[in-house]
Design an enzyme around this catalytic site. Structure first.
Site, PDB file in Angstrom:
ATOM      1  N   GLU A 258       0.836  -1.204   0.000  1.00 37.23           N
ATOM      2  CA  GLU A 258       0.000   0.000   0.000  1.00 37.23           C
ATOM      3  C   GLU A 258       0.870   1.253   0.000  1.00 37.23           C
ATOM      4  O   GLU A 258       0.669   2.177  -0.773  1.00 37.23           O
ATOM      5  CB  GLU A 258      -0.859  -0.055   1.259  1.00 37.23           C
ATOM      6  CG  GLU A 258      -1.627   1.190   1.558  1.00 37.23           C
ATOM      7  CD  GLU A 258      -2.412   0.994   2.840  1.00 37.23           C
ATOM      8  OE1 GLU A 258      -2.986  -0.096   3.012  1.00 37.23           O
ATOM      9  OE2 GLU A 258      -2.451   1.919   3.651  1.00 37.23           O
TER      10      GLU A 258
ATOM     11  N   GLY B 175      -4.941  -0.648   5.093  1.00 35.09           N
ATOM     12  CA  GLY B 175      -4.851  -1.817   4.224  1.00 35.09           C
ATOM     13  C   GLY B 175      -4.559  -3.104   4.966  1.00 35.09           C
ATOM     14  O   GLY B 175      -4.312  -4.138   4.346  1.00 35.09           O
TER      15      GLY B 175
HETATM   16  N1  COA Z   1      -2.482   0.433  25.050  1.00 30.48           N
HETATM   17  C1  COA Z   1      -2.503   1.777  25.143  1.00 30.48           C
HETATM   18  N2  COA Z   1      -1.903   2.596  24.230  1.00 30.48           N
HETATM   19  C2  COA Z   1      -1.262   2.010  23.201  1.00 30.48           C
HETATM   20  C3  COA Z   1      -1.182   0.615  23.051  1.00 30.48           C
HETATM   21  C4  COA Z   1      -1.831  -0.180  24.033  1.00 30.48           C
HETATM   22  N3  COA Z   1      -1.818  -1.508  23.970  1.00 30.48           N
HETATM   23  N4  COA Z   1      -0.473   0.344  21.947  1.00 30.48           N
HETATM   24  C5  COA Z   1      -0.125   1.507  21.400  1.00 30.48           C
HETATM   25  N5  COA Z   1      -0.588   2.513  22.165  1.00 30.48           N
HETATM   26  C6  COA Z   1      -0.414   3.954  21.923  1.00 30.48           C
HETATM   27  C7  COA Z   1       1.058   4.340  21.906  1.00 30.48           C
HETATM   28  O1  COA Z   1       1.525   4.609  23.210  1.00 30.48           O
HETATM   29  C8  COA Z   1       1.027   5.589  21.029  1.00 30.48           C
HETATM   30  O2  COA Z   1       0.548   6.658  21.795  1.00 30.48           O
HETATM   31  P1  COA Z   1       1.087   8.184  21.545  1.00 30.48           P
HETATM   32  O3  COA Z   1       0.643   8.519  20.162  1.00 30.48           O
HETATM   33  O4  COA Z   1       0.441   8.954  22.612  1.00 30.48           O
HETATM   34  O5  COA Z   1       2.590   8.067  21.655  1.00 30.48           O
HETATM   35  C9  COA Z   1      -0.071   5.237  20.007  1.00 30.48           C
HETATM   36  O6  COA Z   1      -0.863   4.228  20.607  1.00 30.48           O
HETATM   37  C10 COA Z   1       0.483   4.691  18.687  1.00 30.48           C
HETATM   38  O7  COA Z   1       1.310   3.580  18.967  1.00 30.48           O
HETATM   39  P2  COA Z   1       2.711   3.356  18.234  1.00 30.48           P
HETATM   40  O8  COA Z   1       3.222   2.057  18.698  1.00 30.48           O
HETATM   41  O9  COA Z   1       3.590   4.550  18.390  1.00 30.48           O
HETATM   42  O10 COA Z   1       2.211   3.328  16.737  1.00 30.48           O
HETATM   43  P3  COA Z   1       2.885   3.084  15.346  1.00 30.48           P
HETATM   44  O11 COA Z   1       3.200   4.369  14.722  1.00 30.48           O
HETATM   45  O12 COA Z   1       3.968   2.043  15.367  1.00 30.48           O
HETATM   46  O13 COA Z   1       1.603   2.459  14.579  1.00 30.48           O
HETATM   47  C11 COA Z   1      -0.472   1.251  14.603  1.00 30.48           C
HETATM   48  C12 COA Z   1       0.992   1.299  15.063  1.00 30.48           C
HETATM   49  C13 COA Z   1      -1.009  -0.116  14.964  1.00 30.48           C
HETATM   50  C14 COA Z   1      -1.276   2.341  15.301  1.00 30.48           C
HETATM   51  C15 COA Z   1      -0.501   1.440  13.058  1.00 30.48           C
HETATM   52  O14 COA Z   1       0.278   0.444  12.467  1.00 30.48           O
HETATM   53  C16 COA Z   1      -1.919   1.389  12.486  1.00 30.48           C
HETATM   54  O15 COA Z   1      -2.629   2.370  12.512  1.00 30.48           O
HETATM   55  N6  COA Z   1      -2.302   0.220  11.934  1.00 30.48           N
HETATM   56  C17 COA Z   1      -3.632   0.025  11.325  1.00 30.48           C
HETATM   57  C18 COA Z   1      -3.607   0.242   9.824  1.00 30.48           C
HETATM   58  C19 COA Z   1      -2.646  -0.647   9.112  1.00 30.48           C
HETATM   59  O16 COA Z   1      -2.124  -1.614   9.639  1.00 30.48           O
HETATM   60  N7  COA Z   1      -2.373  -0.355   7.888  1.00 30.48           N
HETATM   61  C20 COA Z   1      -1.442  -1.189   7.129  1.00 30.48           C
HETATM   62  C21 COA Z   1      -1.265  -0.814   5.761  1.00 30.48           C
HETATM   63  S1  COA Z   1      -0.460   0.817   5.633  1.00 30.48           S
END
Ligand code: COA
Length: 438
Positions: free
Chosen positions: A238, A336
């Site tokens: 994606e 995605g």
């Molecule tokens: N409980 C509470 N908070 C949590 C948590 C949990 N289990 N896991 C993550 N968080 C919080 C983090 O602390 C962070 O908070 P902040 O923004 O205040 O720092 C926030 O959630 C984002 O987590 P982080 O680990 O920094 O995110 P990332 O940038 O590595 O992205 C996802 C991880 C899962 C959010 C992201 O991959 C996503 O949106 N995925 C769904 C869409 C997808 O997979 N698309 C794929 C094709 S592009």
């Protein structure tokens, strides 16, 4: 009239262009790096010209002023994915969110289930034939241009020209706002020891000739950093970021064994730094295609030896994967993730692997840790990937293989890759949950 005369007649200021918005319109923004910021700023600055405007898009890197409470008298944000600057509007009540698979968006636009009156895009200046290029985002942009009553374009000479389904003729655009500026950059995440360990565990599941899909967040670059000694890797994803350029330069990527689109890196949007945008510019190896091709499970299932790598927020003992919510708070979207994981489940060669890669804990600002492996998902959280689709789960402590495993086997494997500080507590929760010894 030749295209040059037409183009000249459409050039105007952003303040003039937004006068084409009418009360009641839904304005869709090209997303991520492609968001036309001068047009968005002008839309908000001129809010006295219209009422009852809905604003929709996927990722935003912008200020999201239209989603702030002080602008809710005119604008209502209705996201298809949400980002830090706009997500509070949902919890505040004046914004909202539409759960949607990314690959379905063009089709929902065609069928008017997602409505578009005005499409705002960022494009290159026209080429010698009068075609502009959308450069960094084809995804839903191309369909929105066809459907919208009005298309407003920010014309920026720093947008790369990327081959594929990415060309728009001057005839299809109603207003041209010339605004040259560097594109937004999303710097690669810092790879610390935890990310490195996750990257190594994922790399152990990847072999020469595999085709990779990489999700959003810190982990994909950590995985790519471990693949420098691989050969003949393919990319069908994606999005891509700078990590793909680094890996290409190490000679690991040639896309020769993908099964479809061989020799091409196929992608629906770019989000990285200038290094990525410059590398993709007029690069015959990179092809930008619409999201209903790139992400469609019927496309994905044809890729050979596919390995999908996505991230999540939380996973329960059964393998239900929460990737877009913290409890009731919507923090991102399905994107995605399910498109690729479903496509992997349907894989025609039967070799696909769908990996959810995550650190075992989230560390909060006060230093406290929250386990990502939990007995039950948080109250109000949405399941992004179902337990039936869950396949591999990777943390810095190892690999769990859930597909084919029963509930207790799943929970045991997940607890074994959870953070050691939480394992004893999780084992007690296992006994209570399953009425069985760990
Ligand atoms: N409980 C509470 N908070 C949590 C948590 C949990 N289990 N896991 C993550 N968080 C919080 C983090 O602390 C962070 O908070 P902040 O923004 O205040 O720092 C926030 O959630 C984002 O987590 P982080 O680990 O920094 O995110 P990332 O940038 O590595 O992205 C996802 C991880 C899962 C959010 C992201 O991959 C996503 O949106 N995925 C769904 C869409 C997808 O997979 N698309 C794929 C094709 S592009």
């Amino acid at each position: 009239m030749d295209w040059k005369t037409k183009y000249a007649s459409k050039v105007m200021s952003a303040d003039e262009a937004v006068k084409l918005i009418q009360t009641g319109d839904t304005v869709v923004l090209a997303h991520a790096v492609a968001e036309p910021v001068a047009l968005v700023d002008a839309m908000v600055a001129n809010k006295n010209l219209y009422k009852d405007i809905t604003v929709s898009h996927m990722v935003t890197l912008g200020k999201g002023e239209y989603a702030k409470p002080e602008n809710s008298d005119v604008f209502r944000y209705e996201g298809w994915f949400t980002s830090p600057s706009v997500r509070n509007s949902i919890a505040e009540g004046h914004g909202d969110f539409v759960p949607v698979f990314f690959h379905e968006i063009p089709s929902l636009i065609r069928r008017d289930m997602l409505h578009v009156d005005v499409m705002m895009v960022t494009v290159t200046p026209p080429d010698e034939h009068g075609y502009c290029n959308v450069g960094v985002s084809s995804d839903y942009t191309m369909q929105s241009i066809k459907t919208a009553r009005v298309v407003l374009a920010e014309v920026n000479d720093q947008v790369p020209t990327v081959f594929g389904n990415a060309y728009v003729h001057v005839d299809e655009i109603d207003a041209m706002v010339e605004f040259n500026r560097p594109l937004p950059e999303v710097k690669p995440a810092v790879i610390g020891p935890i990310e490195e360990a996750i990257g190594k565990n994922c790399a152990s599941l990847i072999k020469d000739g595999d085709t990779l899909q990489l999700g959003i967040g810190a982990i994909p670059d950590a995985v790519l950093a471990q693949l420098g000694d691989k050969k003949n890797l393919g990319i069908h994803s994606e999005m891509i970021a700078d990590g793909v350029v680094d890996l290409f330069e190490k000679g690991a990527i040639d896309c020769s064994q993908k099964g479809i689109d061989e020799g091409k890196i196929v992608v629906t949007f770019l989000m990285g730094t200038k290094k990525l945008y410059d590398w993709c510019d007029k690069n015959p190896m990179v092809e930008l295609r619409e999201v209903d091709y790139v992400n469609h499970p019927m496309t994905v299932c044809n890729l050979k030896n596919l390995v999908c790598i996505n991230a999540c927020v939380q996973i329960d003992f059964m393998g239900q994967i929460v990737s877009e919510c913290i409890g009731t708070k919507q923090i991102s979207g399905v994107g995605g993730q399910v498109d690729f994981i479903r496509g992997a489940s349907m894989s025609k060669d039967g070799n696909a692997k769908a990996i959810i890669a995550m650190p075992s804990v989230t560390v909060k600002k006060d230093g406290s840790m929250i386990s990502k492996v939990v007995p039950f998902i948080d109250h109000g959280a949405a399941v992004t990937t179902s337990r039936c689709d869950a396949d591999y789960v990777v943390t810095e402590y190892g690999i769990a293989k859930l597909k084919g495993a029963n509930l207790k086997e799943r929970a045991r494997q997940l607890i074994n890759i959870a953070h050691p500080d939480f394992r004893e507590e999780l084992k007690e929760q296992f006994k209570a949950r399953f009425n069985a010894e760990f």
